[in-house]
Design a protein around this motif. Structure first.
Motif, short mmCIF file in Angstrom:
data_model
loop_
_atom_site.label_atom_id
_atom_site.label_comp_id
_atom_site.label_asym_id
_atom_site.label_seq_id
_atom_site.Cartn_x
_atom_site.Cartn_y
_atom_site.Cartn_z
N ARG A 14 -13.39 0.91 24.40
CA ARG A 14 -12.01 0.85 23.71
C ARG A 14 -10.85 0.59 24.71
O ARG A 14 -11.20 1.01 26.08
N THR A 44 -10.48 -3.26 21.48
CA THR A 44 -11.91 -2.94 22.12
C THR A 44 -12.23 -4.12 23.08
O THR A 44 -12.09 -5.43 22.72
N ALA A 84 -10.07 -1.67 16.70
CA ALA A 84 -11.17 -0.56 17.14
C ALA A 84 -12.29 -1.05 16.55
O ALA A 84 -12.48 -1.26 15.34
N SER A 86 -16.62 -0.49 16.86
CA SER A 86 -17.74 0.62 17.44
C SER A 86 -19.04 0.00 17.89
O SER A 86 -19.31 -1.26 17.36
#
Length: 245
Positions: A199, A204, A185, A187
């Motif tokens: 995601r 990702t 994961a 961001s």
């Protein structure tokens, strides 16, 4: 311009039937991405061979068996995992293949990778970014995927560039390129220079830049900054441990 998506997974050794089913599973994920991805044919190894539609199960299985036996005759003692794979194209004839964008897909569970080559993006689609992004998304729906990258080859006049050879950041790490996937994961704040961060399952998808042009220094810098961020997160695999940071 040519784009090559390569996604990796842990190596798998298949018998002929499970290799066939593995190949079908991969291309079925691509079927909704583009009309040119709905039908696939084997790529003849010799000039006089005819391609088989992937749907012709028995013919394709015979071809897989023949290629396996030929490999074992030519390279006795070499593990089958080196060559355990299937090569497909999206057209029956070379003329149609070129008109469709010169697209092939190599499913190679032995070394643990799938490679989708779109040899002529402009012939394949009017929206190259969306085609490649959607293809990347479809391929990495595979829960076995651990990493994916997109290499780009471009010519301007007599000048040619390949992202991995001429534009990458690290001599000892793998590259993400135009876009890719990491199995963690991430961001948007962790890769602030990326154009898209989405995601996908446990991992990702990352798009470095909407437009790709290997002769535009600003775009190359943007792609490089994304790779630097991923390296700082420990998400770009090391390819040569003898070179220090």
């Amino acid at each position: 311009m040519k784009a090559t998506i390569r996604y990796r997974f842990n190596a798998e050794l298949h018998d002929d039937e499970s290799l066939y089913e593995r190949a079908r599973g991969v291309v079925e994920r691509l079927a909704d991405v583009h009309f040119g991805f709905r039908e696939w044919w084997t790529v003849p190894a010799k000039a006089r061979q005819s391609p088989f539609a992937l749907g012709d199960r028995e013919d394709v299985l015979k071809l897989i068996e023949m290629q396996r036996q030929e490999f074992q005759r030519k390279y006795p003692g070499v593990p089958l995992s080196v060559s355990n794979g299937v090569l497909l194209s999206n057209a029956r004839s070379e003329k149609q293949w070129r008109a469709n964008g010169s697209i092939t897909i190599a499913i190679n569970p032995g070394p643990g990778e799938v490679r989708l080559d779109i040899g002529d993006l402009s012939a394949a689609t009017e929206t190259p970014t969306e085609l490649v992004w959607s293809s990347l998304r479809a391929l990495t729906e595979d829960p076995r995927a651990v990493f994916a990258q997109t290499n780009v080859k471009q010519s301007v006049g007599k000048d040619r560039k390949l992202y991995s050879l001429n534009c990458g950041v690290f001599p000892h790490r793998d590259f993400l390129g135009w876009m890719g996937y990491v199995n963690q994961a991430v961001s948007g704040s962790q890769v602030p220079d990326a154009e898209r961060v989405e995601r996908q399952g446990q991992g990702t998808l990352i798009l470095a830049t909407e437009k790709v042009d290997l002769f535009d220094a600003r775009l190359i810098e943007k792609m490089n900054k994304v790779e630097i961020s991923l390296a700082e997160l420990g998400l770009l695999p090391i390819t040569d441990a003898s070179i220090s940071e």
